[in-house]
Enzyme design. Structure first.
Site, PDB file in Angstrom:
ATOM      1  N   GLN A 147      -4.971  -2.000  10.162  1.00 57.32           N
ATOM      2  CA  GLN A 147      -4.825  -3.251   9.420  1.00 57.32           C
ATOM      3  C   GLN A 147      -5.425  -4.413  10.203  1.00 57.32           C
ATOM      4  OE1 GLN A 147      -3.621  -3.712   6.303  1.00 57.32           O
ATOM      5  NE2 GLN A 147      -4.083  -5.887   6.457  1.00 57.32           N
ATOM      6  N   LYS A 166       0.833  -1.205   0.000  1.00 57.50           N
ATOM      7  CA  LYS A 166       0.000   0.000   0.000  1.00 57.50           C
ATOM      8  C   LYS A 166       0.871   1.259   0.000  1.00 57.50           C
ATOM      9  CE  LYS A 166      -3.664  -2.380   2.526  1.00 57.50           C
ATOM     10  NZ  LYS A 166      -4.252  -2.642   3.850  1.00 57.50           N
ATOM     11  N   ASP A 196     -11.481   2.294   4.926  1.00 59.55           N
ATOM     12  CA  ASP A 196     -11.974   0.922   4.809  1.00 59.55           C
ATOM     13  C   ASP A 196     -13.499   0.860   4.865  1.00 59.55           C
ATOM     14  OD1 ASP A 196     -10.566  -1.318   4.141  1.00 59.55           O
ATOM     15  OD2 ASP A 196      -9.879  -1.783   6.155  1.00 59.55           O
TER      16      ASP A 196
END
Length: 294
Positions: free
Chosen positions: A106, A62, A129
């Site tokens: 994460q 990322k 997200d």
């Protein structure tokens, strides 16, 4: 493209890496224009707790993606024994920073941490997200802003297949908040007729054989077999498992490609598109904060 195909023609392979590359070129131009307007690059802050090798690799990827596109990224690597209070304190600090536009805790996290509490603490406009209660609620109401990345990638791959989503029979196998439920909601918003299946579905094959669009997201190796797939269907494989020393998906790829109209490989299908949509969400978050909601 719905149903019907010649038995001697293999499925179209939906290459997530190639689609990611094409979308990234367009995204880089949009980021450049954003920087010209505001004098600041969108910034993604990733939080990694512990030493999970797959998470390490994913976060590094990322960061590379962000740099190539002209965005900033920061990674916060916390010890595996980090407490809930320590993690929430970092969330609060990043929420308050005007130079950070996206925050990505994460997953998975160590067992002492509560991911729900973490996402509840995030400011919705920084939730790249799409998992805060506010963003989940907006998606459910049909008024989405930031949406989970993998479902966005799934829809992009379906569009790449050339299928007409409106009016199609879509079956989503899996009901997680990360993939299954938001994918079903996005398909409903595109006017598909959607069936949700899960571990207690009595006859999974009877459901999947009706699908013009089949999305498998349960994490059980090769659970979707050839006889469970309608000829000509678009098959999107999200699950990842390890079998016989290799990474495999929920779909028995070699067998199903002989009957499907289009299919994603594993790896190389939905994974790259998840990363691509994270970058798009980061720009969307920055726009929300500096230009107001779309």
């Amino acid at each position: 493209m719905t149903g019907g195909r010649s038995d001697d023609v293999s499925a179209k392979i939906l290459d997530g890496n190639a689609l990611k590359q094409r979308r990234s070129a367009a995204l880089a131009a949009k980021i450049q224009a954003f920087v010209a307007r505001h004098g600041v690059a969108p910034c993604l802050a990733a939080i990694l707790v512990g030493d999970d090798p797959a998470s390490h690799s994913y976060v590094k990827g990322k960061a590379r993606d962000a740099g190539r596109l002209g965005m900033r990224s920061e990674t916060f690597h916390l010890a595996a024994e980090t407490t809930q209070d320590e993690l929430l304190a970092l969330i609060d600090a990043l929420n308050a920073r005007t130079d950070v536009h996206g925050i990505l805790p994460q997953l998975p996290m160590p067992s002492q941490l509560d991911p729900d509490a973490v996402f509840e603490r995030l400011r919705p406009e920084k939730d790249v997200d799409g998992l805060t209660p506010s963003n989940v609620g907006r998606l459910t109401l049909g008024r989405p802003r930031l949406v989970p990345c993998t479902p966005l990638g799934v829809l992009a791959l379906i569009d790449e297949a050339g299928v007409e989503i409106s009016g199609s029979e879509a079956v989503v196998v899996g009901r997680s908040m990360l993939v299954g439920k938001p994918t079903a909601l996005l398909l409903l918003q595109r006017h598909a007729t959607v069936t949700g299946c899960h571990s207690r579905t009595r006859d999974l094959g009877a459901e999947t054989r009706r699908a013009d669009i089949l999305v498998a997201a349960v994490g059980q190796a090769r659970i979707i077999r050839r006889e469970m797939v309608k000829p000509g269907a678009v098959v999107i494989d999200v699950g990842v498992s390890r079998a016989d020393g290799a990474l495999v998906g929920d779909v028995d790829f070699e067998a199903v490609r002989e009957v499907a109209g289009a299919i994603t490989p594993m790896p190389g299908g939905t994974g790259p598109m998840t990363r691509a949509m994270l970058m798009e969400n980061t720009l969307a978050a920055a726009r929300w904060q500096l230009e107001g909601p779309a």
